[in-house]
Design a protein around this motif. Sequence first.
Motif, PDB file in Angstrom:
ATOM      1  N   TYR A  54       0.802  -1.236   0.000  1.00  0.00           N
ATOM      2  CA  TYR A  54       0.000   0.000   0.000  1.00  0.00           C
ATOM      3  C   TYR A  54       0.831   1.280   0.000  1.00  0.00           C
ATOM      4  O   TYR A  54       0.312   2.338  -0.345  1.00  0.00           O
ATOM      5  CB  TYR A  54      -0.938   0.018   1.214  1.00  0.00           C
ATOM      6  CG  TYR A  54      -2.232  -0.721   0.964  1.00  0.00           C
ATOM      7  CD1 TYR A  54      -3.262  -0.101   0.248  1.00  0.00           C
ATOM      8  CD2 TYR A  54      -2.437  -2.021   1.438  1.00  0.00           C
ATOM      9  CE1 TYR A  54      -4.449  -0.770   0.012  1.00  0.00           C
ATOM     10  CE2 TYR A  54      -3.617  -2.691   1.200  1.00  0.00           C
ATOM     11  CZ  TYR A  54      -4.631  -2.069   0.487  1.00  0.00           C
ATOM     12  OH  TYR A  54      -5.802  -2.720   0.242  1.00  0.00           O
ATOM     13  N   CYS A  55       2.075   1.215   0.414  1.00  0.00           N
ATOM     14  CA  CYS A  55       2.850   2.461   0.508  1.00  0.00           C
ATOM     15  C   CYS A  55       2.855   3.170  -0.855  1.00  0.00           C
ATOM     16  O   CYS A  55       3.338   2.615  -1.840  1.00  0.00           O
ATOM     17  CB  CYS A  55       4.293   2.184   0.942  1.00  0.00           C
ATOM     18  SG  CYS A  55       5.296   3.689   0.834  1.00  0.00           S
ATOM     19  N   PRO A  56       2.301   4.385  -0.929  1.00  0.00           N
ATOM     20  CA  PRO A  56       2.198   5.056  -2.234  1.00  0.00           C
ATOM     21  C   PRO A  56       3.558   5.444  -2.805  1.00  0.00           C
ATOM     22  O   PRO A  56       3.674   5.721  -3.996  1.00  0.00           O
ATOM     23  CB  PRO A  56       1.349   6.297  -1.936  1.00  0.00           C
ATOM     24  CG  PRO A  56       1.524   6.550  -0.480  1.00  0.00           C
ATOM     25  CD  PRO A  56       1.745   5.221   0.163  1.00  0.00           C
ATOM     26  N   VAL A  59       8.416   2.907  -0.476  1.00  0.00           N
ATOM     27  CA  VAL A  59       9.629   3.070   0.330  1.00  0.00           C
ATOM     28  C   VAL A  59       9.733   2.009   1.430  1.00  0.00           C
ATOM     29  O   VAL A  59      10.626   2.071   2.262  1.00  0.00           O
ATOM     30  CB  VAL A  59       9.718   4.486   0.948  1.00  0.00           C
ATOM     31  CG1 VAL A  59       9.699   5.534  -0.152  1.00  0.00           C
ATOM     32  CG2 VAL A  59       8.588   4.729   1.947  1.00  0.00           C
ATOM     33  N   ILE A  60       8.804   1.029   1.416  1.00  0.00           N
ATOM     34  CA  ILE A  60       8.880  -0.051   2.405  1.00  0.00           C
ATOM     35  C   ILE A  60       9.487  -1.288   1.730  1.00  0.00           C
ATOM     36  O   ILE A  60       9.101  -1.650   0.619  1.00  0.00           O
ATOM     37  CB  ILE A  60       7.479  -0.375   2.989  1.00  0.00           C
ATOM     38  CG1 ILE A  60       6.896   0.884   3.653  1.00  0.00           C
ATOM     39  CG2 ILE A  60       7.558  -1.532   3.993  1.00  0.00           C
ATOM     40  CD1 ILE A  60       5.516   0.696   4.262  1.00  0.00           C
ATOM     41  N   SER A  61      10.455  -1.915   2.392  1.00  0.00           N
ATOM     42  CA  SER A  61      11.114  -3.080   1.777  1.00  0.00           C
ATOM     43  C   SER A  61      10.325  -4.347   2.099  1.00  0.00           C
ATOM     44  O   SER A  61       9.699  -4.465   3.163  1.00  0.00           O
ATOM     45  CB  SER A  61      12.548  -3.204   2.301  1.00  0.00           C
ATOM     46  OG  SER A  61      12.517  -3.365   3.709  1.00  0.00           O
ATOM     47  N   TYR A  72      12.703   9.092   1.623  1.00  0.00           N
ATOM     48  CA  TYR A  72      11.533   9.356   0.788  1.00  0.00           C
ATOM     49  C   TYR A  72      10.197   9.113   1.473  1.00  0.00           C
ATOM     50  O   TYR A  72       9.164   9.507   0.949  1.00  0.00           O
ATOM     51  CB  TYR A  72      11.617   8.514  -0.496  1.00  0.00           C
ATOM     52  CG  TYR A  72      12.848   8.811  -1.307  1.00  0.00           C
ATOM     53  CD1 TYR A  72      13.051  10.089  -1.827  1.00  0.00           C
ATOM     54  CD2 TYR A  72      13.823   7.843  -1.536  1.00  0.00           C
ATOM     55  CE1 TYR A  72      14.192  10.390  -2.546  1.00  0.00           C
ATOM     56  CE2 TYR A  72      14.963   8.126  -2.258  1.00  0.00           C
ATOM     57  CZ  TYR A  72      15.153   9.403  -2.766  1.00  0.00           C
ATOM     58  OH  TYR A  72      16.274   9.699  -3.481  1.00  0.00           O
ATOM     59  N   CYS A  73      10.162   8.432   2.629  1.00  0.00           N
ATOM     60  CA  CYS A  73       8.880   8.242   3.325  1.00  0.00           C
ATOM     61  C   CYS A  73       8.316   9.612   3.659  1.00  0.00           C
ATOM     62  O   CYS A  73       8.956  10.413   4.343  1.00  0.00           O
ATOM     63  CB  CYS A  73       9.091   7.430   4.610  1.00  0.00           C
ATOM     64  SG  CYS A  73       7.681   7.571   5.737  1.00  0.00           S
ATOM     65  N   LYS A  74       7.095   9.907   3.140  1.00  0.00           N
ATOM     66  CA  LYS A  74       6.545  11.247   3.338  1.00  0.00           C
ATOM     67  C   LYS A  74       5.654  11.349   4.573  1.00  0.00           C
ATOM     68  O   LYS A  74       5.097  12.399   4.848  1.00  0.00           O
ATOM     69  CB  LYS A  74       5.796  11.702   2.087  1.00  0.00           C
ATOM     70  CG  LYS A  74       4.564  10.876   1.767  1.00  0.00           C
ATOM     71  CD  LYS A  74       4.001  11.276   0.412  1.00  0.00           C
ATOM     72  CE  LYS A  74       2.850  10.346   0.028  1.00  0.00           C
ATOM     73  NZ  LYS A  74       2.475  10.518  -1.380  1.00  0.00           N
ATOM     74  N   GLY A  75       5.506  10.228   5.260  1.00  0.00           N
ATOM     75  CA  GLY A  75       4.777  10.262   6.531  1.00  0.00           C
ATOM     76  C   GLY A  75       3.274  10.286   6.402  1.00  0.00           C
ATOM     77  O   GLY A  75       2.577  10.804   7.268  1.00  0.00           O
ATOM     78  N   CYS A  76       2.757   9.701   5.316  1.00  0.00           N
ATOM     79  CA  CYS A  76       1.314   9.779   5.076  1.00  0.00           C
ATOM     80  C   CYS A  76       0.503   8.905   6.028  1.00  0.00           C
ATOM     81  O   CYS A  76      -0.676   9.156   6.266  1.00  0.00           O
ATOM     82  CB  CYS A  76       0.994   9.409   3.637  1.00  0.00           C
ATOM     83  SG  CYS A  76       1.331   7.672   3.260  1.00  0.00           S
ATOM     84  N   GLY A  77       1.108   7.844   6.558  1.00  0.00           N
ATOM     85  CA  GLY A  77       0.403   7.004   7.530  1.00  0.00           C
ATOM     86  C   GLY A  77      -0.457   5.912   6.916  1.00  0.00           C
ATOM     87  O   GLY A  77      -1.169   5.204   7.639  1.00  0.00           O
ATOM     88  N   ILE A  78      -0.395   5.738   5.613  1.00  0.00           N
ATOM     89  CA  ILE A  78      -1.226   4.710   4.969  1.00  0.00           C
ATOM     90  C   ILE A  78      -0.800   3.321   5.452  1.00  0.00           C
ATOM     91  O   ILE A  78      -1.642   2.464   5.727  1.00  0.00           O
ATOM     92  CB  ILE A  78      -1.151   4.845   3.429  1.00  0.00           C
ATOM     93  CG1 ILE A  78      -1.913   6.092   3.004  1.00  0.00           C
ATOM     94  CG2 ILE A  78      -1.706   3.586   2.736  1.00  0.00           C
ATOM     95  CD1 ILE A  78      -1.782   6.449   1.536  1.00  0.00           C
ATOM     96  N   CYS A  79       0.499   3.102   5.613  1.00  0.00           N
ATOM     97  CA  CYS A  79       0.985   1.800   6.069  1.00  0.00           C
ATOM     98  C   CYS A  79       0.399   1.462   7.435  1.00  0.00           C
ATOM     99  O   CYS A  79      -0.068   0.346   7.669  1.00  0.00           O
ATOM    100  CB  CYS A  79       2.516   1.775   6.096  1.00  0.00           C
ATOM    101  SG  CYS A  79       3.237   3.147   7.024  1.00  0.00           S
ATOM    102  N   ALA A  80       0.389   2.459   8.348  1.00  0.00           N
ATOM    103  CA  ALA A  80      -0.145   2.232   9.691  1.00  0.00           C
ATOM    104  C   ALA A  80      -1.638   1.933   9.634  1.00  0.00           C
ATOM    105  O   ALA A  80      -2.152   1.080  10.357  1.00  0.00           O
ATOM    106  CB  ALA A  80       0.126   3.460  10.567  1.00  0.00           C
TER     107      ALA A  80
HETATM  108  S1  SF4 Z   1       4.088   6.676   6.045  1.00  0.00           S
HETATM  109 FE1  SF4 Z   1       3.360   6.614   3.931  1.00  0.00          FE
HETATM  110  S2  SF4 Z   1       5.197   6.964   2.733  1.00  0.00           S
HETATM  111 FE2  SF4 Z   1       5.899   6.391   4.780  1.00  0.00          FE
HETATM  112  S3  SF4 Z   1       6.196   4.218   4.697  1.00  0.00           S
HETATM  113 FE3  SF4 Z   1       4.092   4.553   5.430  1.00  0.00          FE
HETATM  114  S4  SF4 Z   1       2.848   4.469   3.620  1.00  0.00           S
HETATM  115 FE4  SF4 Z   1       4.958   4.736   2.907  1.00  0.00          FE
END
Ligand code: SF4
Lengths: 103, 400
Positions: A54-56, A59-61, A72-80
């Motif tokens: 899901y990371c847009p 940047v997640i391995s 490059y992680c922009k901190g969007c929080g989608i992963c969480a």
């Molecule tokens: S916070 Fe957003 S950009 Fe950062 S790792 Fe999670 S999904 Fe990807």
Amino acid sequence: MKNDKFAINISHSEPGPGDAGQTGSWRVERPVLDAAKCIPAKTGKESCFLCWMYCPDGVISRTIPPGFDFQYCKGCGICAEECPADAITMVRETESGDETTGC
Amino acid sequence: MHCIETGNTAAATGVKLARTQVIAAYPITPQTPLTEKLSEFVAAGEMKAEYIPVESEHSALSVCIAASSAGARAFTATSANGLLYMHEQIHWAAGARLPIVMCVVNRGVGAPWSVWNDHQDSMSQRDTGWIHLHAASHQQIIDTVIQAFRIAETVRIPVMVCYDGYLLSHTYMPYEVPDQDKVDRFLAGSAPARLLDPSSPMNLNTVTLPNTRPDVRGDIAPAYMEIRHCLQQDLTRTTAVVEQADRDYRDLTGRGGHPLYECYRCEDAEFIAICLGSLSRQLRGVVDSLRSASVKTGVIALRLYRPFPAEQLVPELDKARGVLVFEKALSYGYEGPLFSELKAALYHGSRRPVLHNCIVGLGGRTITTADLHTALADFCVDPETVRKASPQWIGLAPLK
Ligand code: SF4
Ligand code: SF4
């Protein structure tokens, strides 16, 4: 995007790390992984990886445990949001205790 | 082939001869018969094009933007409020450097509603980065539409071909239709660049940051300001491309020779009238009549409005004692836009003719040849006094 007579510049991006600039500098919160909760980390098996999917920004391995590229992680929080095991918490950069922003 | 048809049919025939591949348009008076004619060509199999009916002008240009990005030759057409509804995408098409051709069948902009001719619609799109060409006759409409594709595809900047609603769009006039093989030869080697390509995926017109950034290969990618500067530079270089297209077209068809503007009896003129579109033909009669009374006048029809050919126009105009700018548009609160631009263009010269501005024909108000004659004759007698009334409205009815 060039021809010899006319410069014809446009903006475009191609797949690959960093083609949207140093998006790590946008981050207000960073994802922090709790390996005790993360399914592949707990089981030692290649599984789940929904965060990776899901990371847009890609940047997640896809590793055990999954890792983040904070340049490059922009901190969007989608992963969480997507993690089914609540293994990722978004922590304010000012409280993360980590001085490195990746930028 | 010689034919007698409407200006809209002349435009549609040009689009067909250019082998346009995608047409997306929404009907609006006085453009409607142009898009109807194109849909007939496609339905009858005379044109191998995708005709995409859309729900609005904004969508019409959006479809053309997508088609052009995929490398298809794309066309749309509109008028007045339809053009304004496209406005966001008009900027977009230029910034994205897509060689779309659009006919603007000039009509007054509401409110209040008007379906009749003036130039306020295309003038209001002046600063979007498009090339603006104005046709003054049916022959110029078909020839300019064909040339527009070559110009747009050479510089990768979209082109507006403007012509007067009703006065040209709906009237029947004789004109020559070039043979298909000549048009094919003229456009040989010209095509839109194919930016969207499944084998090399790419995100187009992505957000730019205020400053430049390294791209995936580590090269410095241009940011907003570089991209905009490049559009400006390429637009100013477009004048030479318009001239070259005219030369090549002339070699094939024998027509043309006035790529930037067309002068009529200007060689020794002491007073020059200048305007856009079909009004220039009406002014020729005025010039003839003043000449027969030994008043040395001439008229210039400006064909290329953007990029503005100031460098070429100034030596034509600065020989004259006076220049009278007739305009069917206004920058409200100031004066006619062409008038402002000509004043600015002449500012640096050593000889500055007296300039006067007449506003005519808004919302299709009848422009009588007698009124034009009076305006130009009065200006020739006492330019200094007359110019103080700029912008002077001609043909206004007195209200109680
Ligand atoms: S916070 Fe957003 S950009 Fe950062 S790792 Fe999670 S999904 Fe990807
Ligand atoms: S989504 Fe959650 S559980 Fe699944 S791999 Fe990512 S962190 Fe682990």
